[in-house]
Design an enzyme around this catalytic site. Structure first.
Site, PDB file in Angstrom:
ATOM      1  N   HIS E  14       0.815  -1.037  -0.122  1.00 48.73           N
ATOM      2  CA  HIS E  14       0.210  -0.070   0.170  1.00 48.73           C
ATOM      3  C   HIS E  14       0.956   1.225   0.079  1.00 48.73           C
ATOM      4  CE1 HIS E  14      -0.309   1.491   4.408  1.00 48.73           C
ATOM      5  NE2 HIS E  14       0.769   1.000   4.256  1.00 48.73           N
ATOM      6  N   CYS E  33       5.695   6.472   4.651  1.00 47.70           N
ATOM      7  CA  CYS E  33       4.507   5.881   4.043  1.00 47.70           C
ATOM      8  C   CYS E  33       3.868   6.234   2.689  1.00 47.70           C
ATOM      9  CB  CYS E  33       3.531   5.643   5.116  1.00 47.70           C
ATOM     10  SG  CYS E  33       3.867   5.246   6.768  1.00 47.70           S
ATOM     11  N   HIS E  39       5.175   0.315  -0.066  1.00 53.06           N
ATOM     12  CA  HIS E  39       5.743  -0.659   0.877  1.00 53.06           C
ATOM     13  C   HIS E  39       4.601  -1.603   1.276  1.00 53.06           C
ATOM     14  CE1 HIS E  39       3.891   2.385   3.500  1.00 53.06           C
ATOM     15  NE2 HIS E  39       3.688   1.341   4.365  1.00 53.06           N
ATOM     16  N   HIS E  41       3.238  -4.865   4.004  1.00 54.40           N
ATOM     17  CA  HIS E  41       2.685  -5.340   5.430  1.00 54.40           C
ATOM     18  C   HIS E  41       2.375  -6.750   5.465  1.00 54.40           C
ATOM     19  CE1 HIS E  41       3.533  -1.349   7.101  1.00 54.40           C
ATOM     20  NE2 HIS E  41       2.724  -0.948   6.397  1.00 54.40           N
ATOM     21  N   ASP E  79      -5.194 -10.312  -0.079  1.00 58.20           N
ATOM     22  CA  ASP E  79      -3.714 -11.121   0.087  1.00 58.20           C
ATOM     23  C   ASP E  79      -2.859 -11.085  -1.164  1.00 58.20           C
ATOM     24  OD1 ASP E  79      -1.829 -12.642   1.584  1.00 58.20           O
ATOM     25  OD2 ASP E  79      -2.788 -14.364   0.458  1.00 58.20           O
ATOM     26  N   HIS E  80      -1.686 -10.568  -1.162  1.00 51.86           N
ATOM     27  CA  HIS E  80      -0.852 -10.697  -2.154  1.00 51.86           C
ATOM     28  C   HIS E  80      -1.356  -9.526  -3.198  1.00 51.86           C
ATOM     29  CE1 HIS E  80       1.033 -14.033  -0.150  1.00 51.86           C
ATOM     30  NE2 HIS E  80       2.097 -13.732  -1.010  1.00 51.86           N
ATOM     31  N   GLU E 126      -1.199  -3.500  11.646  1.00 57.56           N
ATOM     32  CA  GLU E 126      -0.444  -3.158  10.525  1.00 57.56           C
ATOM     33  C   GLU E 126       0.863  -3.607  10.502  1.00 57.56           C
ATOM     34  OE1 GLU E 126      -0.747   0.720   7.699  1.00 57.56           O
ATOM     35  OE2 GLU E 126       0.674   1.058   9.250  1.00 57.56           O
TER      36      GLU E 126
END
Lengths: 137, 137, 137, 137, 137, 137
Positions: E14, E33, E39, E41, E79-80, E126
């Site tokens: 994100h 950020c 980047h 998480h 996811d991914h 996060e």
């Protein structure tokens, strides 16, 4: 040489005892782990394999394939099962963490090798305060 | 009002099933948790009590005393036991996490009160991914 | 050869400093760890022993016995104590994690051997981000 | 010889793919990790160094200095970055955990040596269920 | 009333930024950020539902069904993936943890209700040091 | 209304005792926590604030600012310190977890409010098995 580890888990019942011991002797040697009505654990299993990185993929081994092998040969046979009475590869063995780790090694050694890596370590947590490691000999 | 929590744990076997269901029906409703040969867990139990800080001691309750109550009335009855067949306060109840948390509350409510605090929450982890909380009603 | 590990813990106060350094020098070398009024940690201790599985019991060593040894010789001497001033086996040693791990090894090596296993590793967490390991030489 | 480990972490985006593969081939080999829009992780990094304890300080190495080296040479270059496109020491390498651990080793080996210790292991968690270890050859 | 929680996870990329801000302004408000190259998480998601225990099953809700709902409506979409550009229910929203938790709530509220329970809390980590909770209003 | 939590930590020494008690009485009431030579902990601190999401930033509060406030007013005063003798906001108070959590609340309430959020909960772990929560009244 690089080492890669996959964590899996299973929930199982077991009991530590010898049929050739009396109840008193089982209690003396194995303590409350000998309870005839069983007890159980959330086992955490760490399987470490080693080998060279494939320059084409950047992988030692595809972790999805490693996870598939562990689940098919180990987790599916142990999860929500009774280690003493339902697990083919534990038949005739005392259901201690030590024996379970060795038996898991025997299940995984050849299939991991066939998948292009070398089995390095089976690490098995019975509780967060007790774990065993086996390196194959 | 302050809240203080003590974590304890126990390892136990259990099974989810109804005697008035067929094996097929038990499997359909409870899945692999209905395995007739049992399975088990490392349960983590968090007991939260609330009350006022005693200005003399700086304590809401002496945690040694709270731990002693939980161990005597709950952990000693469950640890290395079979929830379905050996635990007096679970007799006649389905051995689900929900029912177990409620039964633990019932065990602890009065003794915690007698010790000078008020029971606030029983939180029970069956696995690190599943837990229940009960606040008494 | 199999390896088995037992986790224990203790809460202790300590301070890093040399009596032959000035306060400024201690602060320069040891930073805030040299605070004359002490600070403390929840230490986590992992003791790993190795050996062969006893075919009679399925055990390398009875974990209750291993835990008893660690508690008697290490934990009871450190828990809720000041490492610098109250721990006999740390007398005259700087209270660093490195020195503490080595001293714990010295405490455990012979008793573990007498109990039928071989001491393999002492792993000591000072915080969850800093730990030392000692293998005996 | 004693071993000391420092844990650091960074959050980064990455993607597993080869520019000389078609999208279909990338998906077949790397699965959802090949997503062209990236995904990311909270990486946990454990750096272990070994050596002798300095009798003057009780330290193998000052952990503040070890942390400073890791942050300057590794974490600051990876944290809140895209491993594939922004990290100088990963240029031209597939952004797998295996390759990332090896590259981190290369970054740290000489500076750790200059600081008076010997790099022993780089251990990198991509998720809590997958990690790699590299020992330098 | 009992509360039951299921933990799921997803790995995603994100970026925090506003298209109507300059790069400098984005950096000032969102810090690292805002990195244009993304980047990511390992997000941990805890979904808590509440209701009454069914006396027939001992369940508030079948956790397999709750997990299926969360995976289908939330995890499979995240996811991914890249939260900013690929997730339908985040379209037009800043990809902060706060907004993500609220959007996950909106996805789950009705389906959880249809499954016989009441959504109580969406808790989203996060990192292990930052998390948000949303209770629906 | 959304809730956001920041985790911080500090390592400190303390002792539970009353100067107006004899040593025997201190031992009887506070147990080994009354050790005159101190002991210590790795305290984990979770600070939860609540409020509305700012539609401009997607934030309830900038976590960097929240972390800065907690570090300046709480962590810097406690980390590597002796709670009984060096911490201004604990002067004259018994150094119990209960009192420490309440004192931390008093330090943070106004500054958090000035930063645009509302303090909701201070949660303090003394060990992983004991923690307190304070909600302000």
């Amino acid at each position: 040489m690089i080492y890669i580890t996959r964590k899996e888990h299973f929930n199982a019942a077991h009991r530590l005892f010898r049929a050739d011991y009396s109840d008193e002797k089982n209690l003396e040697v194995f303590g409350k782990c000998s309870n005839p009505n069983w007890h159980g654990h959330n086992y955490e299993l760490f399987v470490t394999v080693k080998g060279k990185v494939d320059p084409e993929t950047g992988f030692l081994i595809n972790l999805k394939e490693l996870s598939r092998i562990i689940n098919k040969l180990v987790v599916d046979k142990l999860d929500h099962k009774n280690v003493n009475v339902e697990v083919d590869f534990m038949a005739g063995r005392l259901a201690s963490s030590e024996n379970l780790a060795i038996a898991i090694w025997e299940q995984l050694e050849k299939p991991v090798n066939d998948a292009g890596a070398q089995l390095h370590c089976v690490k098995l947590f019975e509780t967060e305060r007790n774990f065993v490691e086996y390196y194959g000999n």
